[in-house]
Design an enzyme around this catalytic site. Structure first.
Site, PDB file in Angstrom:
ATOM      1  N   VAL A  65      33.768 -11.484  47.555  1.00  0.00           N
ATOM      2  CA  VAL A  65      34.093 -12.885  47.828  1.00  0.00           C
ATOM      3  C   VAL A  65      33.598 -13.253  49.227  1.00  0.00           C
ATOM      4  O   VAL A  65      34.391 -13.422  50.164  1.00  0.00           O
ATOM      5  CB  VAL A  65      35.612 -13.160  47.689  1.00  0.00           C
ATOM      6  CG1 VAL A  65      35.887 -14.663  47.779  1.00  0.00           C
ATOM      7  CG2 VAL A  65      36.154 -12.603  46.377  1.00  0.00           C
ATOM      8  N   PRO A  66      32.280 -13.342  49.399  1.00  0.00           N
ATOM      9  CA  PRO A  66      31.777 -13.772  50.704  1.00  0.00           C
ATOM     10  C   PRO A  66      32.238 -15.200  50.970  1.00  0.00           C
ATOM     11  O   PRO A  66      32.237 -16.033  50.056  1.00  0.00           O
ATOM     12  CB  PRO A  66      30.257 -13.683  50.550  1.00  0.00           C
ATOM     13  CG  PRO A  66      29.992 -13.617  49.097  1.00  0.00           C
ATOM     14  CD  PRO A  66      31.217 -13.098  48.436  1.00  0.00           C
ATOM     15  N   HIS A  67      32.647 -15.450  52.204  1.00  0.00           N
ATOM     16  CA  HIS A  67      33.182 -16.774  52.506  1.00  0.00           C
ATOM     17  C   HIS A  67      32.977 -17.116  53.970  1.00  0.00           C
ATOM     18  O   HIS A  67      32.809 -16.229  54.815  1.00  0.00           O
ATOM     19  CB  HIS A  67      34.662 -16.853  52.153  1.00  0.00           C
ATOM     20  CG  HIS A  67      35.497 -15.812  52.827  1.00  0.00           C
ATOM     21  ND1 HIS A  67      35.636 -14.540  52.321  1.00  0.00           N
ATOM     22  CD2 HIS A  67      36.221 -15.834  53.958  1.00  0.00           C
ATOM     23  CE1 HIS A  67      36.429 -13.834  53.115  1.00  0.00           C
ATOM     24  NE2 HIS A  67      36.787 -14.600  54.132  1.00  0.00           N
ATOM     25  N   CYS A  68      32.992 -18.418  54.241  1.00  0.00           N
ATOM     26  CA  CYS A  68      32.869 -18.907  55.610  1.00  0.00           C
ATOM     27  C   CYS A  68      33.386 -20.333  55.674  1.00  0.00           C
ATOM     28  O   CYS A  68      33.659 -20.954  54.646  1.00  0.00           O
ATOM     29  CB  CYS A  68      31.418 -18.842  56.095  1.00  0.00           C
ATOM     30  SG  CYS A  68      30.284 -19.932  55.218  1.00  0.00           S
TER      31      CYS A  68
END
Length: 151
Positions: A65-68
């Site tokens: 779950v890559p997130h920014c």
């Protein structure tokens, strides 16, 4: 919150290329920027990579779950990526990743960011959901699965 509320069929990528984090994240950032109208895919990639350098966003069982967070964004945008090949995502369980939920949230709405991550976490805990997504062959089918209640 249904995951279908966070994405659109055009933000579902069923043919991810690459077998490592930087390559896959770059590809997803470029594609999401184009389909969501982000002005700068480089800034999106950089934000995702900076978060990734703090620690892998792989959560186990082949999911990451890559997130920014970004400025000048009104609502959470989620892309879903499926890879037919294993991706080395430096996950703690040592397992390769094949399913990614990429989340970009407005800096001004941290609660929305957390709610989105929690909804994804809850959804992927049901292993049949992950299996169905990995077996899906087109974006519309994946979108339908995300839009149905599959808690």
């Amino acid at each position: 919150m249904e995951l279908g509320d966070l994405t659109k069929p055009e933000h579902v990528f069923v043919d991810l290329t690459g077998t490592d984090r930087p390559t896959v994240l770059r590809g997803m950032a470029d594609r999401l920027a184009a389909s969501a109208g982000f002005e700068d895919s480089d800034a999106l990639y950089q934000s995702l990579w900076e978060r990734e350098e703090l620690g892998s966003t792989a959560i186990g069982s082949g999911v990451a779950v890559p997130h920014c967070k970004m400025k000048n964004l009104d609502e959470v945008v989620m892309a879903v990526g499926v890879s037919r090949r294993d991706i080395d995502f430096a996950s703690e369980d040592g397992e390769p990743v094949r399913l990614l939920f990429l989340v970009v949230s407005p800096e001004s709405k941290p609660a929305d960011h957390l709610r989105s991550l929690a909804a994804i976490s809850k959804w992927v805990k049901n292993e049949s959901n992950v299996g169905q997504l990995l077996e899906s062959r087109d974006a519309d089918e994946i979108y339908r699965l995300l839009s149905s209640t599959g808690d």
